[in-house]
Design an enzyme around this catalytic site. Structure first.
Site, PDB file in Angstrom:
ATOM      1  N   GLY A 266      27.184 106.966 161.595  1.00  0.00           N
ATOM      2  CA  GLY A 266      27.527 107.795 160.335  1.00  0.00           C
ATOM      3  C   GLY A 266      28.131 106.896 159.198  1.00  0.00           C
ATOM      4  N   ALA A 267      28.886 105.636 159.353  1.00  0.00           N
ATOM      5  CA  ALA A 267      29.037 105.000 158.153  1.00  0.00           C
ATOM      6  C   ALA A 267      29.319 103.630 158.538  1.00  0.00           C
ATOM      7  CB  ALA A 267      30.270 105.357 157.602  1.00  0.00           C
ATOM      8  N   MET A 268      29.567 102.729 157.584  1.00  0.00           N
ATOM      9  CA  MET A 268      29.917 101.261 157.914  1.00  0.00           C
ATOM     10  C   MET A 268      30.911 100.439 157.010  1.00  0.00           C
ATOM     11  SD  MET A 268      29.265  98.648 159.865  1.00  0.00           S
ATOM     12  CE  MET A 268      30.239  97.339 159.781  1.00  0.00           C
ATOM     13  N   GLU A 269      31.712 100.099 157.704  1.00  0.00           N
ATOM     14  CA  GLU A 269      33.073  99.481 157.023  1.00  0.00           C
ATOM     15  C   GLU A 269      33.069  98.013 156.090  1.00  0.00           C
ATOM     16  OE1 GLU A 269      32.595  99.773 160.373  1.00  0.00           O
ATOM     17  OE2 GLU A 269      33.529  97.866 161.277  1.00  0.00           O
ATOM     18  N   HIS A 302      38.192 106.680 158.803  1.00  0.00           N
ATOM     19  CA  HIS A 302      37.864 105.833 160.043  1.00  0.00           C
ATOM     20  C   HIS A 302      37.388 104.295 159.233  1.00  0.00           C
ATOM     21  CE1 HIS A 302      36.252 104.525 163.775  1.00  0.00           C
ATOM     22  NE2 HIS A 302      35.265 103.671 163.087  1.00  0.00           N
ATOM     23  N   GLU A 303      36.453 104.664 158.182  1.00  0.00           N
ATOM     24  CA  GLU A 303      35.949 103.483 157.774  1.00  0.00           C
ATOM     25  C   GLU A 303      37.046 102.587 156.918  1.00  0.00           C
ATOM     26  OE1 GLU A 303      33.384 102.596 158.826  1.00  0.00           O
ATOM     27  OE2 GLU A 303      32.907 104.700 159.534  1.00  0.00           O
ATOM     28  N   HIS A 306      39.582 100.774 159.077  1.00  0.00           N
ATOM     29  CA  HIS A 306      39.062  99.513 159.531  1.00  0.00           C
ATOM     30  C   HIS A 306      39.369  98.559 158.695  1.00  0.00           C
ATOM     31  CE1 HIS A 306      36.475 100.125 162.946  1.00  0.00           C
ATOM     32  NE2 HIS A 306      35.569 100.995 162.335  1.00  0.00           N
ATOM     33  N   GLU A 325      36.977  99.630 167.158  1.00  0.00           N
ATOM     34  CA  GLU A 325      36.594 100.868 167.379  1.00  0.00           C
ATOM     35  C   GLU A 325      37.711 101.879 168.014  1.00  0.00           C
ATOM     36  OE1 GLU A 325      34.783 101.790 165.400  1.00  0.00           O
ATOM     37  OE2 GLU A 325      33.396  99.979 164.869  1.00  0.00           O
TER      38      GLU A 325
END
Ligand code: TRP
Ligand code: ZN
Length: 889
Positions: A266-269, A302-303, A306, A325
């Site tokens: 989905g995505a990356m922090e 969410h990201e 993080h 997570e």
């Protein structure tokens, strides 16, 4: 291709790193043919690790061009390079290591490390992608301060980004330019990011609690600049929420988000530079469904969260993945509950958990929230780590209460800021604040499997007592035959004719959170345990596991009457929904049995009545009515089955769906009309609820395959002013099975494609609609689509929309008795394994559940797995999944 026979690595073997890296200075020279990466590392021996002279750095698919220590080039005999490491025989206590490597991002289809998506360069380093960029100590407990210079051709790559703040830039000869970035916060390599491309910037701002102004910058392709508003607003709301609810402030001056079309997840922090799948950032009413609007909001949050739970405090090793997570999912779920509808959010979350996570926990890949071993860490970004991990944090909050939980998270962030820590460290903060011993609670982290809780109630008129007897049991999971008893928090109320009763339980005080003493949290700690309620003046109906207070399978022998009672009278919204859901489950299960024994299924009229009541009552929340009318999915009924009979489940669901539709047709039509609206589109809870109920009515109506409903769907398809309604109508048309509507179905699909062929994310919806078509021609359609230029096997979103949707949401076609669906998936998985092993290993999941199916289906599924297993040169990713599911480990 990776080495043959991958080996497991174990948590118990953890050793601190022998060397630490204080600073990293990177220089990227991006070019079409070959990209050069120069790395300067300040390294010193770790005083906390055993002595050693040699230095082993991780590295894969790299070409080493030069290597020097303190300015001295190393000779060939000073080091060894193999397919996964660079070993330098002897190094000083403290030194500068300079490495030049060559990589080819243009050939990188794995989407890990540095790769190309369309015309841009981007990175994905979690979990172990940084080692595909340069030689490094690629483990999260090595944290360093990074500076990064990105150099590229100026016309094709005007935008050059990395973590932190830009500190310098310049122009070079030959049309090249560079930008230098500095990230002041020490970080593990998995949070490194780089982007280069011709991108437009959409901006916003946020003023933090201490009055600092943060620049929000979203980078997208030119055609998508109008679709960034929702992500920016979601980010602003997330930043405010984390300040209010956790006291956490953002720590850099810029927060950047880049949208890329080719992305594994989905995505990356990445610190200060999140990289997002376009599907999780872009949104506009015309092209994006309500579900996707909510997904964008949830993933952006969410990201962002993080940044504290993951980046400032990170994981010691990948066995601790749920530390970041699980906690971060808990945080984003609570955020979504606060800004939207809490009960709806809970129902959706629990549905997913009970359907997919419970299935994972009962399958061959079952693992604890803190796994004890893995072969390939990419395979452990699972529903267990994420969703069950979030439930474990939710239970901790429940046990401590909101106030102490906040104190414990404050302590956690303060105590471990800038460190790489473990799940035990997190729980220790909960213990220190509450003074409780959470030893038994920690079995939630170390044991796999879903506990089963059986409950019986016994009322005594003579002494007005009501006894609840609990019995817990957890089935075996791979490597864990026997389980210790869990500590299970079960929230209860007792209902009588006048509503919720005041509770008086022997040896307990009523829950302090409800001031009327009608709700209590019972802590089950033994295998068998009894609670006695006193002064109970009538036979009560118990409301158990309220709000889904623990991730267990709870059974209580309710009668249908009792479920109907709770469905209308329980004051816990989640349990009201669950009473309805479980009533449907029981009805459908008895229909399945009827189908299997060649009897005709029957529909309990009390359910039809109850549905009618829900549809009639305009005081109810439409979103909740829609959720209650939604029949348990094929996947959920499968998970609940001892042995999955795909055909019987499908027959039962269809029977109930069409029977309800036939009997309540007029009511469904009336509600459909009542909820039509000409308001302009907003993705708020109120409108989303209305659209979901209206489209639920439509889907019941079209199940009748009658002219009237098909015309309604056609009308909605052509008049809709938003993608939610348009896609719901497309699904209705695309899933019609009667021959008499065939040409109109084709027409609907064709014109939808013509209208939206320029929008990749909408084309994915169109692919998904066809992949989930239950009719027999679906399979041919998919094969044709795969051959067409619309499809691209190197784009994970396309693979998920067409192949993933087919295998996971089209049971009747995927499990066709000739085995063609299984074989088809097997072939694609094998092909994909050569280019993108992570996606191949995820895609194979539905086949791994073979043991639960009826014999012929199971044999066919296993046969395909055996075929994959015989392929030469399997990736570590696919090897682990296939071998574990064939029980060969
Ligand atoms: N940390 C990411 C998240 O949960 C997950 C992720 C993004 C990821 N891309 C990945 C994990 C690639 C493994 C591989 O937000
Ligand atoms: Zn995450």
């Amino acid at each position: 291709m990776k080495d043959a026979q991958p080996k497991a690595i174990y948590l118990k073997d953890y050793q601190p790193p022998e060397y630490l890296i204080d600073t990293v200075d990177l220089h990227f020279m991006l070019a079409d043919e070959a990209t050069l990466v120069k790395s300067r590392l300040q390294i010193r021996r770790n005083p906390l690790a055993p002595e050693s002279n040699s230095l082993v750095l991780d590295g894969e698919q790299l070409k080493l061009l030069s290597l020097a220590i303190d300015g001295q080039d190393l000779a060939a005999e000073d080091y060894i390079v193999d397919s996964s490491a660079l070993t330098i025989m002897s190094v000083p206590e403290k030194f500068l290591l300079e490495i030049t490597t060559e990589i080819k991002p243009q050939d990188n289809t794995s989407l890990e490390g540095l790769y190309r998506s369309h015309t841009m360069y981007c990175t994905q380093c979690e979990a172990e992608g940084f080692r595909k960029i340069t030689y490094y100590l690629d483990r999260p407990d090595v944290m360093a301060r990074f500076t990064t210079t990105v150099e590229a051709q100026a016309d094709k790559y005007p935008v050059l980004l990395s973590n932190g703040n830009p500190i310098d830039s310049g122009v070079l000869e030959g049309g090249r330019h560079w930008v230098k970035w500095e990230d002041p916060f020490p970080k593990p390599a998995y949070l490194f990011a780089l982007v280069a491309g011709d991108l437009e910037k959409v901006e916003g701002t946020f003023t933090t609690m201490s009055g600092r102004e943060v620049r929000i910058e979203v980078f997208v392709e030119d055609k998508d600049v109008e679709k960034c508003g929702h992500a920016i607003e979601s980010l602003q709301r997330s930043m405010a929420w984390d300040e209010q609810v956790y006291g956490r402030e953002y720590d850099l001056d810029i927060y950047m988000i880049v949208a890329v079309d080719d992305f594994n997840m989905g995505a990356m922090e990445n610190k200060g530079l999140n990289i997002f799948n376009t599907s999780c950032v872009l949104a506009s009413p015309e092209t994006t469904t309500d579900a996707s609007f909510q997904r964008v909001e949830g993933v952006v949050a969410h990201e962002y969260f993080h940044n504290w739970s993951g980046n400032r405090v990170t994981c010691r090793d990948w066995f601790q993945l749920s530390l970041k997570e699980g906690f971060t999912v808990f945080r984003d779920e609570e955020f979504s509950a606060d800004v939207g509808s809490r009960t709806v959010k809970r129902v959706e979350g629990v549905s997913m958990l009970r359907t997919a996570q419970f299935a994972e926990d009962a399958g061959p890949m079952a693992h604890p929230v803190q796994p004890a071993s893995y072969m390939e860490i990419s395979n452990f970004y699972t529903l267990t780590i994420y969703e069950k991990g979030a439930e474990v944090v939710r239970m901790l909050q429940q046990l401590l209460g909101a106030e102490q939980f906040r104190q414990a998270t404050d302590l956690y962030f303060e105590r471990f800021d800038g460190q790489a820590v473990t799940c035990d460290d997190f729980v220790a903060c909960m213990e220190d604040i509450s003074g409780r011993d959470l030893t038994q609670f920690k079995y939630w982290y170390t044991q796999a499997g879903t506990p089963v809780v059986n409950v019986v109630g016994e009322y005594s008129e003579t002494d007005n007592t009501y006894r609840l007897r609990f019995e817990q049991y957890c089935p075996p999971s791979p490597g864990q035959a026997e389980k210790e008893a869990y500590m299970i928090p079960i929230k209860v109320s007792l209902f009588g004719e006048a509503g919720a009763m005041r509770l008086q339980c022997q040896g307990m005080t009523a829950d302090t959170e409800t001031d009327d003493n009608t709700e209590m949290v019972l802590e089950i700690t033994a295998r068998q345990q009894e609670f006695v309620f006193e002064q109970v003046m009538e036979l009560p109906v118990p409301s158990l596991l309220r709000g889904f207070s623990a991730p267990v399978k709870l059974h209580y022998p309710y009668t249908a009457e009792q479920r109907l009672f709770l469905m209308s009278r329980d004051n816990d919204g989640f349990n009201r929904w669950d009473a309805c859901q479980q009533l449907c489950v029981e009805i459908l299960q008895s229909q399945v049995l009827a189908v299997q024994t060649a009897q005709s299924p029957e529909l309990d009229q009390r359910l039809v009545h109850a549905f009618d009541g829900l549809l009639m009552d305009e005081s109810l929340d439409p979103a909740m009515v829609a959720l209650m009318l939604q029949l348990p999915s094929q996947a959920y009924l499968s998970e609940l089955s001892e042995q999955i009979d795909v055909f019987a489940i499908d027959t039962a669901r269809r029977f109930t769906q069409t029977s309800v539709a036939r009997q309540l047709k007029e009511r469904l039509l009336a509600v459909y009309e009542r909820l039509s609206s000409d308001e302009s589109y907003l993705p708020n809870a109120e409108q989303i609820g209305q659209r979901s109920l209206r489209n639920m009515c439509l889907s019941y109506l079209v199940s009748l395959e009658e002219e009237q409903a098909i015309s309604l769907a056609e009308g909605q398809l052509s008049c809709a002013n938003n993608m939610t309604d348009e896609f719901a109508a497309l699904l209705a048309m695309a899933h019609s099975q009667d021959d008499k509507f065939r040409s109109r179905k084709t027409q609907a699909l064709n014109s939808f494609y013509e209208k939206w062929s320029h929008e990749p994310l909408v084309v994915n919806l169109w692919l998904q609609a066809q992949a989930t078509d239950p009719s027999a021609e679906c399979f041919e359609n998919i094969s044709r689509l795969m051959e067409s230029a619309v499809f691209d096997i190197n784009n994970p979103n396309k693979v998920r929309a067409l192949i993933g949707a087919f295998a996971n949401q089209n049971a009747m076609n995927f499990h066709k008795t000739d085995g063609s669906g299984h074989q088809f998936l097997g072939n694609i998985v094998t092909q994909l394994d050569g280019s993108n092993p992570m996606i191949a290993a995820r895609l194979v999941t539905p086949l791994t559940r073979w043991e639960k199916y009826t014999e012929d289906t199971a044999t066919s599924m296993r046969g395909v797995l055996q075929g994959i297993q015989k392929q030469p040169g399997l990736s570590k990713d696919l090897y682990e999944i296939v071998f574990k599911s064939l029980k060969m480990d």
